[in-house]
Design an enzyme around this catalytic site. Structure first.
Site, PDB file in Angstrom:
ATOM      1  N   ASP A 107      -7.437   6.562  -0.046  1.00 12.22           N
ATOM      2  CA  ASP A 107      -7.764   5.458   0.861  1.00 12.22           C
ATOM      3  C   ASP A 107      -9.140   4.866   0.528  1.00 12.22           C
ATOM      4  OD1 ASP A 107      -7.372   3.714   2.916  1.00 12.22           O
ATOM      5  OD2 ASP A 107      -7.648   5.173   4.517  1.00 12.22           O
TER       6      ASP A 107
ATOM      7  N   ARG B 121      -9.257  -7.438  -3.104  1.00  8.34           N
ATOM      8  CA  ARG B 121      -8.733  -6.087  -2.893  1.00  8.34           C
ATOM      9  C   ARG B 121      -8.093  -5.510  -4.156  1.00  8.34           C
ATOM     10  NH1 ARG B 121      -8.008  -4.283   2.037  1.00  8.34           N
ATOM     11  NH2 ARG B 121      -6.134  -3.129   1.492  1.00  8.34           N
TER      12      ARG B 121
ATOM     13  N   ASN C  41       3.309   0.142   3.820  1.00  7.85           N
ATOM     14  CA  ASN C  41       2.500  -0.767   2.976  1.00  7.85           C
ATOM     15  C   ASN C  41       3.259  -2.033   2.587  1.00  7.85           C
ATOM     16  OD1 ASN C  41       0.763   1.909   1.184  1.00  7.85           O
ATOM     17  ND2 ASN C  41       0.131   0.761   3.001  1.00  7.85           N
TER      18      ASN C  41
ATOM     19  N   ARG D 140      -6.617  10.448   9.575  1.00  8.92           N
ATOM     20  CA  ARG D 140      -5.193  10.359   9.958  1.00  8.92           C
ATOM     21  C   ARG D 140      -4.375  10.881   8.797  1.00  8.92           C
ATOM     22  NH1 ARG D 140      -7.113   5.314  11.145  1.00  8.92           N
ATOM     23  NH2 ARG D 140      -6.470   4.516   9.125  1.00  8.92           N
TER      24      ARG D 140
ATOM     25  N   GLU E 201      -4.735  22.784   4.769  1.00  9.63           N
ATOM     26  CA  GLU E 201      -6.109  22.531   5.210  1.00  9.63           C
ATOM     27  C   GLU E 201      -6.405  21.057   4.930  1.00  9.63           C
ATOM     28  OE1 GLU E 201      -8.205  24.667   6.632  1.00  9.63           O
ATOM     29  OE2 GLU E 201      -6.747  26.295   6.497  1.00  9.63           O
TER      30      GLU E 201
HETATM   31  C1  FPP Z   1      -5.101   2.565   0.277  1.00 14.96           C
HETATM   32  O1  FPP Z   1      -6.359   1.932   0.270  1.00 14.96           O
HETATM   33  C2  FPP Z   1      -4.555   2.541  -1.088  1.00 14.96           C
HETATM   34  C3  FPP Z   1      -3.328   2.061  -1.431  1.00 14.96           C
HETATM   35  C4  FPP Z   1      -2.368   1.519  -0.467  1.00 14.96           C
HETATM   36  C5  FPP Z   1      -2.919   2.028  -2.845  1.00 14.96           C
HETATM   37  C6  FPP Z   1      -3.211   3.265  -3.641  1.00 14.96           C
HETATM   38  C7  FPP Z   1      -3.020   2.954  -5.033  1.00 14.96           C
HETATM   39  C8  FPP Z   1      -3.825   3.285  -6.041  1.00 14.96           C
HETATM   40  C9  FPP Z   1      -5.010   4.150  -5.927  1.00 14.96           C
HETATM   41  C10 FPP Z   1      -3.486   2.761  -7.369  1.00 14.96           C
HETATM   42  C11 FPP Z   1      -3.185   3.811  -8.364  1.00 14.96           C
HETATM   43  C12 FPP Z   1      -1.983   4.613  -8.127  1.00 14.96           C
HETATM   44  C13 FPP Z   1      -1.088   4.877  -9.092  1.00 14.96           C
HETATM   45  C14 FPP Z   1      -0.056   5.885  -8.881  1.00 14.96           C
HETATM   46  C15 FPP Z   1      -1.115   4.170 -10.370  1.00 14.96           C
HETATM   47  P1  FPP Z   1      -6.542   0.584   1.071  1.00 14.96           P
HETATM   48  O2  FPP Z   1      -6.216  -0.551   0.174  1.00 14.96           O
HETATM   49  O3  FPP Z   1      -5.736   0.636   2.330  1.00 14.96           O
HETATM   50  O4  FPP Z   1      -8.054   0.607   1.361  1.00 14.96           O
HETATM   51  P2  FPP Z   1      -8.789   0.005   2.649  1.00 14.96           P
HETATM   52  O5  FPP Z   1      -8.408   0.904   3.801  1.00 14.96           O
HETATM   53  O6  FPP Z   1     -10.212   0.104   2.278  1.00 14.96           O
HETATM   54  O7  FPP Z   1      -8.322  -1.414   2.836  1.00 14.96           O
END
Ligand code: FPP
Length: 236
Positions: free
Chosen positions: A16, A29, A64, A189, A202
């Site tokens: 996250d 983003r 998402n 969460r 954990e």
């Molecule tokens: C949540 O952060 C992150 C995601 C929904 C995407 C996770 C994906 C990656 C790390 C890309 C790499 C993964 C692979 C398997 C190639 P957010 O965008 O919700 O962050 P925020 O809460 O700061 O808005």
């Protein structure tokens, strides 16, 4: 890291904070997701080199899909590129790549990328990297219930055979329980992540945003894990 202390067998990471990482830098983003993907590559190398056998990451939840079309498209493109470009690295590192999630509503190129990398790495044994993509813990449990009901209806199993082990073996992937779950960015969460598998895990919630959660941060997390007294509901 204290080498003599026990290592978690299975680590989960809720990656996250990509969006906030980008915003802090005045970027879109998508730059945060790209930085997250680059960080993941280095982090995985470190985690498997320490000797941890299973890593599950939350790459994209069923929820998402509600994000803007631009962001969802960007993430799907990123996944396809990542699976195609990094396949060689997973093979050379001897890592088996598997996926957990629903195939519904996924683009054909994403499905093809998943199939290709799973096939190319299926016999590799150094470690297992489970990517939760289009994943929801409750949906996984619903899909598992359906799978088990079908087996009962086809006389493959009896209702009396249903127990915790049978459910575990019929989830999207048959994995050991999660020992340690890390969610970066200070959010506390679990957001529908591997609900069944994390029953006795954990938890660790560092403030660090995922693109900055490097191997040093991981070692810090591991030290914290090693201080915990895991009782699994018993007394020690
Ligand atoms: C949540 O952060 C992150 C995601 C929904 C995407 C996770 C994906 C990656 C790390 C890309 C790499 C993964 C692979 C398997 C190639 P957010 O965008 O919700 O962050 P925020 O809460 O700061 O808005």
């Amino acid at each position: 890291m204290e080498e003599d202390k026990v290592l978690p067998k299975h680590v989960g990471i809720i990656m996250d904070g990509n969006g906030r990482w980008a915003k802090k830098r005045g970027l879109k983003r998508s730059f945060g997701h790209k930085a997250g993907a680059d960080n993941l590559e280095k982090l995985l190398k470190h985690i498997f080199n320490i000797g941890i056998k299973y890593v599950s990451v939350y790459a994209f939840s069923t929820e998402n899909l509600k994000r803007s079309k631009e962001e969802v498209d960007y993430l799907m493109d990123l996944f396809v590129k990542y699976f195609t470009k990094k396949k060689k690295i997973f093979v050379s590192e001897e890592l088996k790549v598997i996926f957990s999630g629903s195939k519904e509503n996924l683009r054909n190129d994403v499905l093809a990328g998943i199939k290709e990398i799973e096939e190319a790495t299926k016999d590799l044994k150094k470690g297992t990297f489970n990517i939760c993509l289009n994943y929801g813990g409750r949906k996984e449990l619903c899909d598992t219930v359906k799978k088990i009901c079908e087996k009962v209806m086809n006389d493959e199993i009896k209702i009396e055979d249903i127990n915790e082990d049978l459910i575990t073996h019929n989830l999207y992937q048959d994995l050991p329980d999660l020992d340690f779950v890390i969610r970066t960015s200070g959010e506390m969460r679990i957001s529908n992540f591997m609900l069944w598998q994390s029953s006795y895990a954990e938890y660790y919630f560092p403030e660090t945003l995922f693109p900055d959660f490097d191997s040093k941060e991981f070692d810090k997390a591991l030290l914290e894990y090693q201080k915990r007294n895991r009782r699994f509901g018993g007394v020690q």
